[in-house]
Motif scaffolding. Structure first.
Motif, PDB file in Angstrom:
ATOM      1  N   ARG A 153       0.835  -1.216   0.000  1.00  0.00           N
ATOM      2  CA  ARG A 153       0.000   0.000   0.000  1.00  0.00           C
ATOM      3  C   ARG A 153       0.867   1.262   0.000  1.00  0.00           C
ATOM      4  N   ALA A 154       1.927   1.265   0.797  1.00  0.00           N
ATOM      5  CA  ALA A 154       2.808   2.437   0.860  1.00  0.00           C
ATOM      6  C   ALA A 154       3.490   2.668  -0.490  1.00  0.00           C
ATOM      7  N   THR A 155       3.972   1.606  -1.102  1.00  0.00           N
ATOM      8  CA  THR A 155       4.628   1.719  -2.397  1.00  0.00           C
ATOM      9  C   THR A 155       3.648   2.270  -3.444  1.00  0.00           C
ATOM     10  N   ALA A 156       2.397   1.818  -3.383  1.00  0.00           N
ATOM     11  CA  ALA A 156       1.370   2.320  -4.301  1.00  0.00           C
ATOM     12  C   ALA A 156       1.115   3.814  -4.100  1.00  0.00           C
ATOM     13  N   LEU A 157       1.341   4.302  -2.881  1.00  0.00           N
ATOM     14  CA  LEU A 157       1.196   5.737  -2.588  1.00  0.00           C
ATOM     15  C   LEU A 157       2.418   6.541  -3.023  1.00  0.00           C
ATOM     16  N   GLY A 158       3.480   5.851  -3.447  1.00  0.00           N
ATOM     17  CA  GLY A 158       4.688   6.530  -3.885  1.00  0.00           C
ATOM     18  C   GLY A 158       5.808   6.546  -2.867  1.00  0.00           C
ATOM     19  N   VAL A 159       5.631   5.865  -1.744  1.00  0.00           N
ATOM     20  CA  VAL A 159       6.692   5.807  -0.738  1.00  0.00           C
ATOM     21  C   VAL A 159       7.823   4.941  -1.289  1.00  0.00           C
ATOM     22  N   GLN A 160       9.017   5.523  -1.343  1.00  0.00           N
ATOM     23  CA  GLN A 160      10.165   4.815  -1.906  1.00  0.00           C
ATOM     24  C   GLN A 160      11.290   4.617  -0.899  1.00  0.00           C
ATOM     25  N   ALA A 161      11.153   5.226   0.271  1.00  0.00           N
ATOM     26  CA  ALA A 161      12.210   5.130   1.276  1.00  0.00           C
ATOM     27  C   ALA A 161      11.586   5.324   2.655  1.00  0.00           C
ATOM     28  N   THR A 162      12.311   4.846   3.652  1.00  0.00           N
ATOM     29  CA  THR A 162      11.902   5.069   5.036  1.00  0.00           C
ATOM     30  C   THR A 162      13.004   5.874   5.724  1.00  0.00           C
ATOM     31  N   PRO A 163      12.658   6.796   6.615  1.00  0.00           N
ATOM     32  CA  PRO A 163      11.305   7.225   6.928  1.00  0.00           C
ATOM     33  C   PRO A 163      10.760   8.196   5.890  1.00  0.00           C
ATOM     34  N   THR A 164       9.491   8.086   5.594  1.00  0.00           N
ATOM     35  CA  THR A 164       8.753   9.058   4.794  1.00  0.00           C
ATOM     36  C   THR A 164       7.634   9.570   5.688  1.00  0.00           C
ATOM     37  N   VAL A 165       7.451  10.890   5.691  1.00  0.00           N
ATOM     38  CA  VAL A 165       6.427  11.503   6.533  1.00  0.00           C
ATOM     39  C   VAL A 165       5.513  12.361   5.658  1.00  0.00           C
ATOM     40  N   LEU A 166       4.211  12.172   5.854  1.00  0.00           N
ATOM     41  CA  LEU A 166       3.199  12.991   5.192  1.00  0.00           C
ATOM     42  C   LEU A 166       2.399  13.715   6.263  1.00  0.00           C
ATOM     43  N   VAL A 167       2.177  14.993   6.060  1.00  0.00           N
ATOM     44  CA  VAL A 167       1.296  15.769   6.932  1.00  0.00           C
ATOM     45  C   VAL A 167       0.118  16.202   6.072  1.00  0.00           C
ATOM     46  N   ALA A 168      -1.064  15.744   6.434  1.00  0.00           N
ATOM     47  CA  ALA A 168      -2.283  16.015   5.667  1.00  0.00           C
ATOM     48  C   ALA A 168      -2.067  15.651   4.193  1.00  0.00           C
ATOM     49  N   VAL A 172       6.726  15.871   3.941  1.00  0.00           N
ATOM     50  CA  VAL A 172       7.560  16.836   4.655  1.00  0.00           C
ATOM     51  C   VAL A 172       8.841  16.135   5.109  1.00  0.00           C
ATOM     52  N   GLU A 173       9.838  16.917   5.425  1.00  0.00           N
ATOM     53  CA  GLU A 173      11.082  16.351   5.945  1.00  0.00           C
ATOM     54  C   GLU A 173      10.783  15.592   7.239  1.00  0.00           C
ATOM     55  N   PRO A 174      11.424  14.437   7.436  1.00  0.00           N
ATOM     56  CA  PRO A 174      11.197  13.681   8.677  1.00  0.00           C
ATOM     57  C   PRO A 174      11.954  14.307   9.848  1.00  0.00           C
ATOM     58  N   ASP A 175      11.537  15.505  10.205  1.00  0.00           N
ATOM     59  CA  ASP A 175      12.192  16.315  11.228  1.00  0.00           C
ATOM     60  C   ASP A 175      11.094  16.927  12.105  1.00  0.00           C
ATOM     61  N   GLY A 176      11.303  16.907  13.407  1.00  0.00           N
ATOM     62  CA  GLY A 176      10.294  17.396  14.341  1.00  0.00           C
ATOM     63  C   GLY A 176       9.826  18.808  14.072  1.00  0.00           C
ATOM     64  N   ARG A 177      10.766  19.716  13.776  1.00  0.00           N
ATOM     65  CA  ARG A 177      10.379  21.117  13.521  1.00  0.00           C
ATOM     66  C   ARG A 177       9.569  21.245  12.240  1.00  0.00           C
ATOM     67  N   ALA A 178      10.007  20.548  11.183  1.00  0.00           N
ATOM     68  CA  ALA A 178       9.292  20.611   9.900  1.00  0.00           C
ATOM     69  C   ALA A 178       7.888  20.030  10.039  1.00  0.00           C
ATOM     70  N   ILE A 179       7.769  18.935  10.769  1.00  0.00           N
ATOM     71  CA  ILE A 179       6.466  18.308  10.973  1.00  0.00           C
ATOM     72  C   ILE A 179       5.553  19.241  11.766  1.00  0.00           C
ATOM     73  N   THR A 180       6.069  19.808  12.854  1.00  0.00           N
ATOM     74  CA  THR A 180       5.278  20.716  13.687  1.00  0.00           C
ATOM     75  C   THR A 180       4.801  21.914  12.879  1.00  0.00           C
ATOM     76  N   ALA A 181       5.686  22.501  12.072  1.00  0.00           N
ATOM     77  CA  ALA A 181       5.308  23.650  11.246  1.00  0.00           C
ATOM     78  C   ALA A 181       4.232  23.263  10.236  1.00  0.00           C
ATOM     79  N   ALA A 182       4.374  22.103   9.620  1.00  0.00           N
ATOM     80  CA  ALA A 182       3.386  21.653   8.620  1.00  0.00           C
ATOM     81  C   ALA A 182       2.038  21.359   9.289  1.00  0.00           C
TER      82      ALA A 182
END
Length: 190
Positions: A153-168, A172-182
């Motif tokens: 399912r993840a590959t079908a969504l376009g996930v090609q590497a771990t970690p991958t993070v999506l916000v809404a 986004v970058e897999p970084d706490g500040r970037a995630i919080t801002a997003a």
């Protein structure tokens, strides 16, 4: 594309699609695609974990973690699959996040066998999971086919590497500040 075989068992707390475990009930969905053998995922967990915990506690997000098995071939025992299946057992007891964190703290190196089933049980015991029930779930292994489903399912969504993070739904970058801002942007906060 690999055929999508819906697993016979899905852990408690799963997403509606059955491809991840949701923690929190906030309005903004954060999806984290992880592999328990991935060293970059370990770094992500240790650096961004506190920010994610704060966002959950502040009722801003619903965190959906998707334990993939990208790195099964980097161990001699399909460790990514076994660890994700064990995390499913922890999810059944409402302790997915705690167990995932502990797995990353005890992460074995790539190229070896990974943790044994007994060691996976010890990780559960160390975070306070009921020893007999958790060990029984590991032995019965109801979730061994689940990580492959998550990965397809993840590959079908376009996930090609771990970690991958999506916000809404947006990467986004897999970084706490970037995630919080997003998250704040998605929630309409300035």
């Amino acid at each position: 594309m690999t055929e999508l075989n819906i697993p016979s068992h899905i852990p408690a707390g799963a997403t509606p699609e059955g491809d991840g475990i949701v923690t929190g009930g906030g309005p903004v969905r954060v999806d984290a695609f992880i592999d328990f053998l991935c060293p970059f995922c370990r770094r992500f967990e240790l650096s961004a974990g506190p920010a994610l915990a704060d966002l959950i506690a502040d009722k801003l997000i619903s965190l959906a973690q998707h334990p993939m098995n990208f790195l099964d071939e980097a161990s001699s025992t399909r460790y990514s699959t076994r660890a994700a299946a064990a995390a499913g057992c922890a999810a059944d007891r409402g302790r997915f996040l705690d167990y995932a964190h502990a797995l990353f703290l005890d992460q074995p190196p790539e190229g070896g066998p990974g943790l044994t089933d007994a060691q996976l049980a010890d990780v559960g015991r160390n975070i306070g999971l009921p020893e007999a029930a958790f060990a029984s779930c590991l032995t019965e292994a109801p979730y061994l086919d689940w990580p492959s489903y998550v990965t397809v399912r993840a590959t079908a969504l376009g996930v090609q590497a771990t970690p991958t993070v999506l916000v809404a739904g947006t990467a986004v970058e897999p970084d706490g500040r970037a995630i919080t801002a997003a998250v704040k942007k998605a929630a309409g906060h300035r």
